[in-house]
Write an enzyme that holds these catalytic residues in place. Structure first.
Site, PDB file in Angstrom:
ATOM      1  N   LYS A   1      69.814 -14.188 -14.111  1.00 49.65           N
ATOM      2  CA  LYS A   1      70.955 -13.595 -13.385  1.00 49.65           C
ATOM      3  C   LYS A   1      72.046 -14.641 -13.130  1.00 49.65           C
ATOM      4  O   LYS A   1      73.215 -14.403 -13.392  1.00 49.65           O
ATOM      5  CB  LYS A   1      70.493 -13.016 -12.026  1.00 49.65           C
ATOM      6  CG  LYS A   1      69.395 -11.976 -12.144  1.00 49.65           C
ATOM      7  CD  LYS A   1      68.958 -11.451 -10.782  1.00 49.65           C
ATOM      8  CE  LYS A   1      68.326 -12.480  -9.869  1.00 49.65           C
ATOM      9  NZ  LYS A   1      67.044 -13.053 -10.352  1.00 49.65           N
TER      10      LYS A   1
ATOM     11  N   ARG B   1      64.195 -27.077  -7.735  1.00 50.28           N
ATOM     12  CA  ARG B   1      64.276 -26.307  -6.490  1.00 50.28           C
ATOM     13  C   ARG B   1      62.910 -26.276  -5.815  1.00 50.28           C
ATOM     14  O   ARG B   1      61.897 -26.105  -6.493  1.00 50.28           O
ATOM     15  CB  ARG B   1      64.719 -24.864  -6.799  1.00 50.28           C
ATOM     16  CG  ARG B   1      66.208 -24.644  -6.653  1.00 50.28           C
ATOM     17  CD  ARG B   1      66.693 -23.316  -7.160  1.00 50.28           C
ATOM     18  NE  ARG B   1      65.998 -22.136  -6.676  1.00 50.28           N
ATOM     19  CZ  ARG B   1      66.395 -20.882  -6.949  1.00 50.28           C
ATOM     20  NH1 ARG B   1      67.475 -20.668  -7.684  1.00 50.28           N
ATOM     21  NH2 ARG B   1      65.719 -19.854  -6.495  1.00 50.28           N
TER      22      ARG B   1
HETATM   23  P1  AP5 Z   1      68.487 -18.493 -13.864  1.00 50.73           P
HETATM   24  O1  AP5 Z   1      69.708 -17.936 -14.489  1.00 50.73           O
HETATM   25  O2  AP5 Z   1      68.640 -19.595 -12.884  1.00 50.73           O
HETATM   26  O3  AP5 Z   1      67.574 -17.299 -13.285  1.00 50.73           O
HETATM   27  P2  AP5 Z   1      67.805 -16.315 -12.064  1.00 50.73           P
HETATM   28  O4  AP5 Z   1      67.489 -14.938 -12.501  1.00 50.73           O
HETATM   29  O5  AP5 Z   1      69.149 -16.547 -11.436  1.00 50.73           O
HETATM   30  O6  AP5 Z   1      66.628 -16.813 -11.148  1.00 50.73           O
HETATM   31  P3  AP5 Z   1      66.565 -17.243  -9.623  1.00 50.73           P
HETATM   32  O7  AP5 Z   1      65.258 -17.952  -9.459  1.00 50.73           O
HETATM   33  O8  AP5 Z   1      67.783 -18.006  -9.176  1.00 50.73           O
HETATM   34  O9  AP5 Z   1      66.548 -15.884  -8.951  1.00 50.73           O
HETATM   35  P4  AP5 Z   1      65.949 -15.546  -7.618  1.00 50.73           P
HETATM   36  O10 AP5 Z   1      66.379 -14.147  -7.530  1.00 50.73           O
HETATM   37  O11 AP5 Z   1      64.512 -15.785  -7.410  1.00 50.73           O
HETATM   38  O12 AP5 Z   1      66.580 -16.640  -6.632  1.00 50.73           O
HETATM   39  P5  AP5 Z   1      67.861 -16.608  -5.669  1.00 50.73           P
HETATM   40  O13 AP5 Z   1      68.515 -17.898  -5.836  1.00 50.73           O
HETATM   41  O14 AP5 Z   1      68.636 -15.358  -5.839  1.00 50.73           O
HETATM   42  O15 AP5 Z   1      67.522 -18.980 -15.077  1.00 50.73           O
HETATM   43  C1  AP5 Z   1      66.275 -19.590 -14.786  1.00 50.73           C
HETATM   44  C2  AP5 Z   1      66.032 -20.708 -15.822  1.00 50.73           C
HETATM   45  O16 AP5 Z   1      65.919 -20.128 -17.120  1.00 50.73           O
HETATM   46  C3  AP5 Z   1      67.158 -21.734 -15.917  1.00 50.73           C
HETATM   47  O17 AP5 Z   1      66.605 -22.993 -16.121  1.00 50.73           O
HETATM   48  C4  AP5 Z   1      67.975 -21.312 -17.149  1.00 50.73           C
HETATM   49  O18 AP5 Z   1      68.536 -22.430 -17.789  1.00 50.73           O
HETATM   50  C5  AP5 Z   1      66.917 -20.626 -18.007  1.00 50.73           C
HETATM   51  N1  AP5 Z   1      67.416 -19.466 -18.732  1.00 50.73           N
HETATM   52  C6  AP5 Z   1      68.202 -18.477 -18.243  1.00 50.73           C
HETATM   53  N2  AP5 Z   1      68.424 -17.544 -19.181  1.00 50.73           N
HETATM   54  C7  AP5 Z   1      67.747 -17.953 -20.282  1.00 50.73           C
HETATM   55  C8  AP5 Z   1      67.588 -17.391 -21.590  1.00 50.73           C
HETATM   56  N3  AP5 Z   1      68.126 -16.215 -21.949  1.00 50.73           N
HETATM   57  N4  AP5 Z   1      66.813 -18.072 -22.487  1.00 50.73           N
HETATM   58  C9  AP5 Z   1      66.236 -19.254 -22.136  1.00 50.73           C
HETATM   59  N5  AP5 Z   1      66.351 -19.826 -20.931  1.00 50.73           N
HETATM   60  C10 AP5 Z   1      67.101 -19.178 -20.009  1.00 50.73           C
HETATM   61  O19 AP5 Z   1      67.146 -16.503  -4.245  1.00 50.73           O
HETATM   62  C11 AP5 Z   1      66.395 -17.555  -3.706  1.00 50.73           C
HETATM   63  C12 AP5 Z   1      65.831 -17.159  -2.348  1.00 50.73           C
HETATM   64  O20 AP5 Z   1      66.900 -16.864  -1.422  1.00 50.73           O
HETATM   65  C13 AP5 Z   1      64.955 -15.901  -2.328  1.00 50.73           C
HETATM   66  O21 AP5 Z   1      63.615 -16.189  -2.676  1.00 50.73           O
HETATM   67  C14 AP5 Z   1      65.105 -15.463  -0.854  1.00 50.73           C
HETATM   68  O22 AP5 Z   1      64.328 -16.280   0.002  1.00 50.73           O
HETATM   69  C15 AP5 Z   1      66.554 -15.762  -0.562  1.00 50.73           C
HETATM   70  N6  AP5 Z   1      67.442 -14.622  -0.877  1.00 50.73           N
HETATM   71  C16 AP5 Z   1      68.396 -14.563  -1.849  1.00 50.73           C
HETATM   72  N7  AP5 Z   1      69.005 -13.367  -1.841  1.00 50.73           N
HETATM   73  C17 AP5 Z   1      68.426 -12.652  -0.843  1.00 50.73           C
HETATM   74  C18 AP5 Z   1      68.611 -11.335  -0.352  1.00 50.73           C
HETATM   75  N8  AP5 Z   1      69.512 -10.492  -0.910  1.00 50.73           N
HETATM   76  N9  AP5 Z   1      67.839 -10.917   0.684  1.00 50.73           N
HETATM   77  C19 AP5 Z   1      66.927 -11.741   1.258  1.00 50.73           C
HETATM   78  N10 AP5 Z   1      66.697 -13.000   0.830  1.00 50.73           N
HETATM   79  C20 AP5 Z   1      67.440 -13.451  -0.210  1.00 50.73           C
END
Ligand code: AP5
Length: 219
Positions: free
Chosen positions: A13, A160
């Site tokens: 994402k 992270r």
């Molecule tokens: P990346 O693009 O970073 O993946 P992502 O889907 O953004 O994953 P996240 O781990 O950031 O999502 P998340 O939803 O768990 O965390 P968030 O930060 O929102 O890609 C991942 C890796 O793969 C990278 O190394 C990239 O280079 C590689 N990659 C990407 N695409 C690729 C491809 N096609 N092919 C090969 N490699 C690829 O949330 C973190 C925390 O915040 C949550 O756990 C929660 O505690 C809190 N939080 C956030 N939002 C909320 C909410 N709305 N409500 C409550 N708590 C919340």
């Protein structure tokens, strides 16, 4: 254009939102980035959110929803926005709809990036982020030119705290229990398009652009 990116941790994402927001000149609102920044700066929000973010639990709805509604309603989103990481449960989806219904309309699109569990674990465990500019790399899939350092600003790369094996497991469980129902919520309202996100990043981007084109969202 108003766009929501939905999908499990590691689906890509953040990677896709960054490219799309630059290409389409849309504000990228990432709740994860906002929370991590608040934790780093030790703000009142950061202090309250820290233990949830680092253990992979969802931060309480009232804290997150308020930030998103403020961002979505601000002046710099008049041409649209890309929401990444919100909504994360049905309650948040209902709050977003209620706000958008009053402020704009409900004509937004939800792209659901779906990937299998082995892909997600491989991506999350290999992810590295620049401590300085927050650029995202992957040890295998998108390695930096110089090991341990950012290609763009030479900052030091770090892992992270929620990308450890134990916390990844918890995040995937939290996703299945609380976020997966949001997929059904949007599927019922016919705003959801599913894309297989296991593919190479450029291929996923192309498919997303095709979807936006088909849905007549101006490019
Ligand atoms: P990346 O693009 O970073 O993946 P992502 O889907 O953004 O994953 P996240 O781990 O950031 O999502 P998340 O939803 O768990 O965390 P968030 O930060 O929102 O890609 C991942 C890796 O793969 C990278 O190394 C990239 O280079 C590689 N990659 C990407 N695409 C690729 C491809 N096609 N092919 C090969 N490699 C690829 O949330 C973190 C925390 O915040 C949550 O756990 C929660 O505690 C809190 N939080 C956030 N939002 C909320 C909410 N709305 N409500 C409550 N708590 C919340």
């Amino acid at each position: 254009m108003r766009l929501v990116l939905l999908g499990p941790p590691g689906a890509g994402k953040g990677t896709q939102a960054k490219v799309l927001s630059e290409k389409l000149k849309l504000k990228h609102i990432s709740t994860g980035d906002i929370l991590r920044q608040s934790i780093k700066q030790n703000t009142p929000l950061g202090v309250r959110a820290k233990r949830y973010v680092e253990s992979g639990e969802l931060v309480p709805d009232d804290l997150v929803t308020e930030i998103v509604i403020d961002s979505v309603g601000s002046n710099d989103t008049k041409d649209g926005f890309i929401l990444d990481g919100f909504p994360r449960n049905v309650q948040q989806a209902e709050s977003l709809d209620s706000f958008l219904r009053d402020k704009y309309s409900l004509d937004y699109l939800v792209i659901y990036l779906d990937a299998n569990i082995n892909t997600l674990i491989q991506r999350l465990s290999g992810r590295r982020i620049c401590r300085n500019c927050q650029a995202v790399f992957h040890l295998v899939n998108m390695p930096p030119k110089k090991e341990g350092f950012c290609d763009f600003c030479q900052g030091v790369l770090y892992q992270r705290p929620d990308d450890t094996e134990e916390t990844i497991k918890n995040r995937l469980q939290v996703y299945n229990q609380q976020t997966a129902p949001v997929v059904d919520y949007y599927a019922k309202s016919k705003r959801l398009v599913r894309i297989e996100a296991d593919k190479e990043a450029g291929v996923v981007l192309k498919e997303m652009l095709d979807v936006l084109n088909r849905h007549s969202y101006a490019l």
